[in-house]
Design an enzyme around this catalytic site. Structure first.
Site, PDB file in Angstrom:
ATOM      1  CE1 TYR A  88     -89.188 -61.406  23.232  1.00 22.77           C
ATOM      2  CE2 TYR A  88     -90.012 -59.223  23.780  1.00 22.77           C
ATOM      3  CZ  TYR A  88     -89.379 -60.386  24.152  1.00 22.77           C
ATOM      4  OH  TYR A  88     -88.934 -60.533  25.436  1.00 22.77           O
ATOM      5  NE  ARG A 167     -97.738 -59.290  26.048  1.00 26.93           N
ATOM      6  CZ  ARG A 167     -97.785 -59.251  27.384  1.00 26.93           C
ATOM      7  NH1 ARG A 167     -98.914 -58.966  28.001  1.00 26.93           N
ATOM      8  NH2 ARG A 167     -96.708 -59.487  28.102  1.00 26.93           N
ATOM      9  N   GLY A 256     -93.378 -59.215  35.395  1.00 32.77           N
ATOM     10  CA  GLY A 256     -94.500 -60.029  35.893  1.00 32.77           C
ATOM     11  C   GLY A 256     -94.210 -61.518  35.759  1.00 32.77           C
ATOM     12  CG  ASP A 257     -93.321 -62.902  31.963  1.00 37.78           C
ATOM     13  OD1 ASP A 257     -94.557 -62.832  32.058  1.00 37.78           O
ATOM     14  OD2 ASP A 257     -92.683 -62.483  30.978  1.00 37.78           O
TER      15      ASP A 257
HETATM   16  O1  LIG Z   1     -95.346 -60.623  24.507  1.00 38.39           O
HETATM   17  C1  LIG Z   1     -94.957 -61.785  24.402  1.00 38.39           C
HETATM   18  O2  LIG Z   1     -95.580 -62.670  23.820  1.00 38.39           O
HETATM   19  C2  LIG Z   1     -93.698 -62.179  25.049  1.00 38.39           C
HETATM   20  O3  LIG Z   1     -93.606 -63.287  25.468  1.00 38.39           O
HETATM   21  C3  LIG Z   1     -92.613 -61.159  25.133  1.00 38.39           C
HETATM   22  C4  LIG Z   1     -92.142 -60.813  26.520  1.00 38.39           C
HETATM   23  O4  LIG Z   1     -91.023 -61.589  26.905  1.00 38.39           O
HETATM   24  C5  LIG Z   1     -93.213 -60.956  27.545  1.00 38.39           C
HETATM   25  O5  LIG Z   1     -94.398 -60.398  27.050  1.00 38.39           O
HETATM   26  C6  LIG Z   1     -92.872 -60.260  28.808  1.00 38.39           C
HETATM   27  O6  LIG Z   1     -93.963 -60.464  29.689  1.00 38.39           O
END
Ligand SMILES: O=C(O)C(=O)C[C@H](O)[C@H](O)CO
Length: 306
Positions: A88, A167, A256-257
């Site tokens: 990504y 997501r 957030g992670d």
């Molecule tokens: O969006 C994703 O699946 C990811 O893991 C990418 C990024 O590191 C993550 O979204 C950050 O929270």
């Protein structure tokens, strides 16, 4: 052997961060890995395992080597011939991030392809962590296998933490995401959602509404809301804890992670939820000041202890 480890389940990708053009910087990141990274930085004495599936190409080998150099193992995760990691890229508008993914055939989608290996990776863990992204990358049968493995670990004494991390692009429908996330919450002890995600997914009007809804399903809930206060719900009571204002954020990826990693590390050593949230906010504030999802262990530790 004592159940002392911390395990996180999901997909770690190749990450392109920095500036577009020839100056991209490549790293390794993914929501559940970012959380484990912070948790491991802040709980270095606990064996840390990233539970996934990996390819056997040079990038997968580098990824596993990077984990090992930083004290993170892969347990019994399968290494699959011919498979490769997802990728990504982070594009920034100011410090606000957007992601472009190349991940639809990533090795991690097979993380539940060997149920016995998955179960073995989750043995003897004090904490098992996963997210809505972990659920989203799996087909229905693999998702069932995953949730059964998490439930077994929980029955054996692991604390289970989950971030719904919605997501929309990774799900076939909003309803499918709702159903899978509710199933995950049924095997969760600590839920760490983000308010804008829950608003989108469940139409909650306020963080308080999210905390109340989830508080009926899970014993300990912390609703993150960016630079706004976090809302904690435990045992029927709720409280808010202010976030840390960062004057010049650089890249919000992984905030957030990393908050989750800080919160869980603090809870594992017995800090009360409100104190754990204060530490977690400081950790997240440190992460938004670096490019990419990961800050150095030193940066994370300094923020946690400050
Ligand atoms: O969006 C994703 O699946 C990811 O893991 C990418 C990024 O590191 C993550 O979204 C950050 O929270």
């Amino acid at each position: 052997m004592e159940a002392n480890g911390v395990a996180s389940i999901g997909e770690c990708m190749l990450e392109l961060s920095g500036q577009a053009g020839p100056n991209w910087r490549m790293g390794f990141a993914g929501d559940t890995f970012n959380t484990l990274w912070a948790l491991h930085a802040l709980s270095p004495d606990r064996p840390a395992t990233y539970v996934s599936a990996f390819g056997d190409d040079p990038f997968s080998r580098d990824q596993i080597a990077f984990f090992a150099q930083n004290g993170i193992g892969i347990g019994s995760s399968p290494v699959i011939a011919g498979a490769r990691p997802g990728l990504y890229a982070i594009t920034l508008t100011g410090a606000e991030r957007a992601f472009t993914y190349w991940r639809s055939d990533a090795a991690a989608r097979q993380l539940a392809s060997d149920p016995a290996a998955l179960a073995k990776s989750l043995e003897k863990q004090a904490l098992v962590y996963f997210s809505g992204i972990t659920l989203a990358i799996l087909d229905d049968a693999s998702r069932k296998t995953l949730l059964a493995a998490v439930a077994t670990a929980r029955r054996a004494g692991s604390l289970v933490a989950f971030d719904p991390n919605y997501r929309p692009r990774l799900w076939r429908s909003r309803e499918a995401a709702q159903a899978a996330i509710l199933e995950a919450l049924a095997v969760t002890d600590i839920a760490l959602p983000t308010f804008p995600d829950e608003q989108l997914l469940f139409a909650d009007e306020t963080p308080q509404a999210t905390a109340e809804r989830l508080g009926k399903l899970v014993g300990e809930v912390v609703v993150k809301n960016g630079e706004q206060p976090a809302t904690i719900a435990t045992g029927g009571a709720s409280e808010t804890v202010d976030a840390v204002h960062v004057a010049t954020p650089v890249d919000t990826t992984g905030a957030g992670d990393s908050f989750n990693g800080g919160y869980l590390a603090a809870r594992l050593v017995g800090h009360a939820p409100a104190d754990a949230v204060r530490r977690a906010h400081r950790v997240a504030a440190a992460v938004v000041q670096v490019r990419g999802a990961l800050a150095t262990f030193e940066t994370l530790r300094a923020a946690f202890e400050s």
